[in-house]
Enzyme design. Structure first.
Site, short mmCIF file in Angstrom:
data_model
loop_
_atom_site.label_atom_id
_atom_site.label_comp_id
_atom_site.label_asym_id
_atom_site.label_seq_id
_atom_site.Cartn_x
_atom_site.Cartn_y
_atom_site.Cartn_z
N LYS A 194 1.17 -1.17 0.07
CA LYS A 194 0.06 0.02 -0.09
C LYS A 194 0.80 1.31 0.07
O LYS A 194 1.83 1.50 0.86
CB LYS A 194 -0.86 0.04 1.28
CG LYS A 194 -1.88 1.26 1.25
CD LYS A 194 -2.89 0.92 2.43
CE LYS A 194 -3.55 2.39 2.24
NZ LYS A 194 -4.84 2.59 3.16
N LYS A 216 1.22 10.06 5.95
CA LYS A 216 1.32 8.62 6.18
C LYS A 216 2.60 8.08 5.45
O LYS A 216 2.74 6.84 5.53
CB LYS A 216 0.17 7.93 5.74
CG LYS A 216 -1.23 8.49 6.25
CD LYS A 216 -2.45 7.70 5.74
CE LYS A 216 -3.65 7.93 6.44
NZ LYS A 216 -4.71 7.22 6.22
N LYS A 247 -2.07 -1.56 -3.94
CA LYS A 247 -2.77 -0.18 -3.91
C LYS A 247 -2.21 0.95 -3.98
O LYS A 247 -1.15 0.99 -3.16
CB LYS A 247 -3.82 -0.17 -2.69
CG LYS A 247 -4.63 0.99 -2.46
CD LYS A 247 -5.48 0.65 -1.00
CE LYS A 247 -6.08 1.94 -0.79
NZ LYS A 247 -6.59 2.19 0.63
N TYR A 312 -14.88 1.10 -7.53
CA TYR A 312 -15.79 1.81 -7.46
C TYR A 312 -16.85 1.72 -8.69
O TYR A 312 -17.97 2.17 -8.82
CB TYR A 312 -15.75 3.41 -7.11
CG TYR A 312 -14.98 3.37 -5.77
CD1 TYR A 312 -15.43 3.40 -4.50
CD2 TYR A 312 -13.40 3.65 -5.64
CE1 TYR A 312 -14.90 3.45 -3.39
CE2 TYR A 312 -12.82 3.67 -4.44
CZ TYR A 312 -13.36 3.65 -3.29
OH TYR A 312 -12.76 3.61 -2.23
#
Ligand code: PBG
Length: 324
Positions: A194, A216, A247, A312
């Site tokens: 990620k 992050k 991701k 999505y």
């Protein structure tokens, strides 16, 4: 010329005969956002066509999706600011919005697959995936909270737990907690590679979960690194992951391919909010053909090696018959 590759492209029938990559509903996972309340359905401004649903409407939406053959859902909660705290206690509180949502979906549609997100950010007053102390994200202290969260999800009926936090050792820790409590059949889909990505922007709008300070980068991976993904993947595999995930997806097709070539586990890829938003924005302007762009992106993610795609676009492509 002995070889004329164009011969295999000369008609639609032959093109389909030699087509190497296919996508079906079975490969798709639909991420969905949940809010508290009754009869709520509010569109995420930066994600046209994507809504935050209260549980009653979530159930209606799951039913529509299931009729289309879309059977896997990854749920994310939008938590009121007043319920957030440093320890993300709302993440494992009985009767919390998220746990009620998992229970409701599994009760009404026991055959669907519910994937749950394990990370502190939607519940943390700091907006980080881990516990913050003096501006630092603590690793081992975070694991305890993630373990409680995963256990609460399993107790509520989750089929697959998906840790998205990027703390070291979390897959092994969660596996142990699940097994110790009799949940040996609950799977783990690890967000193995990620990246610290700008493409998560619209998602953080959807959940109002952006970090309150800093970024992050001390836990999510540097977008410049490929080989480091193998370290993460190997650890997750050793620690008991059932799926590895990459991701974002579109800007990281090389990483999907790398993991595919280095593991026997199924590889999933998350076609994230920013990737979705770009397509929608350009399509709204008339700058891209939405159907062709969307199917090309999903096909490319599969071609790179993803077995399952979290996207999505999932419901729309099935509803509009774009995959056929
Ligand atoms: C939180 C989480 C994020 C996404 C999934 N789980 C955001 C983040 O790490 O900041 C992003 C999904 C998307 O952008 O669609 N741990």
């Amino acid at each position: 010329m002995l070889q004329r590759p164009r011969r295999n492209r000369k008609s639609e029938v032959i093109r389909q005969m030699v087509q190497e990559t296919h996508i079906s509903a079975a490969n798709l996972i639909f991420p969905m956002f949940i809010v508290d309340g009754d009869n709520q359905k509010t569109e995420v401004a930066s994600m046209p066509g994507i809504f935050r649903y209260s549980i009653d409407n979530l159930l209606r939406e799951v039913e529509v999706c299931a009729k289309l053959g879309l059977m896997s859902f990854d749920l994310f909660p939008n938590i009121e600011e007043s319920l957030k705290d440093k320890y993300a206690t709302e993440s494992h509180r009985e009767q919390s919005l998220y746990l009620r949502a998992i229970q409701a979906v599994k009760k009404h549609f026991p055959e669907v697959c519910v994937i749950t997100d394990v990370a502190m950010d939607p519940y943390s007053s700091d907006g980080h995936d881990g516990l913050v102390e003096n501006g630092e994200i603590l690793n081992d202290e975070t694991l305890e909270i993630l373990g409680k969260m995963a256990l609460a999800h399993a107790r509520s009926g989750a089929d697959i737990i998906a840790p998205s936090d990027m703390m070291d050792g979390r897959v092994g820790y969660i596996r142990q907690v699940l097994d110790d409590n009799g949940f040996t059949n609950v799977s783990i889909m690890s967000y193995s590679a990620k990246y610290s990505s700008a493409f998560y922007g619209p998602f953080r709008d959807a959940l109002k979960s952006a970090p309150k300070f800093g970024d992050k980068k001390t836990y999510q991976m540097n977008p410049a690194n490929q080989r480091e993904a193998l370290i993460e993947a190997k650890l997750d595999e050793q620690e008991g992951a059932d799926f590895l995930m990459v991701k974002p997806a579109l800007a990281y097709l090389d990483v999907i391919k790398l993991l595919k070539d280095n593991t026997e586990l199924p590889v999933a890829a998350y076609n994230v909010s920013g990737e979705y938003a770009m397509v929608k924005a350009a399509a709204q302007q008339g700058w891209l053909d939405e159907r062709r762009t969307t199917t090309e992106i999903l096909t490319s993610i599969r071609r790179a090696g993803a077995t399952a795609i979290l996207t999505y676009h999932a419901k729309e492509v099935l509803q509009k018959g774009w995959l056929s």
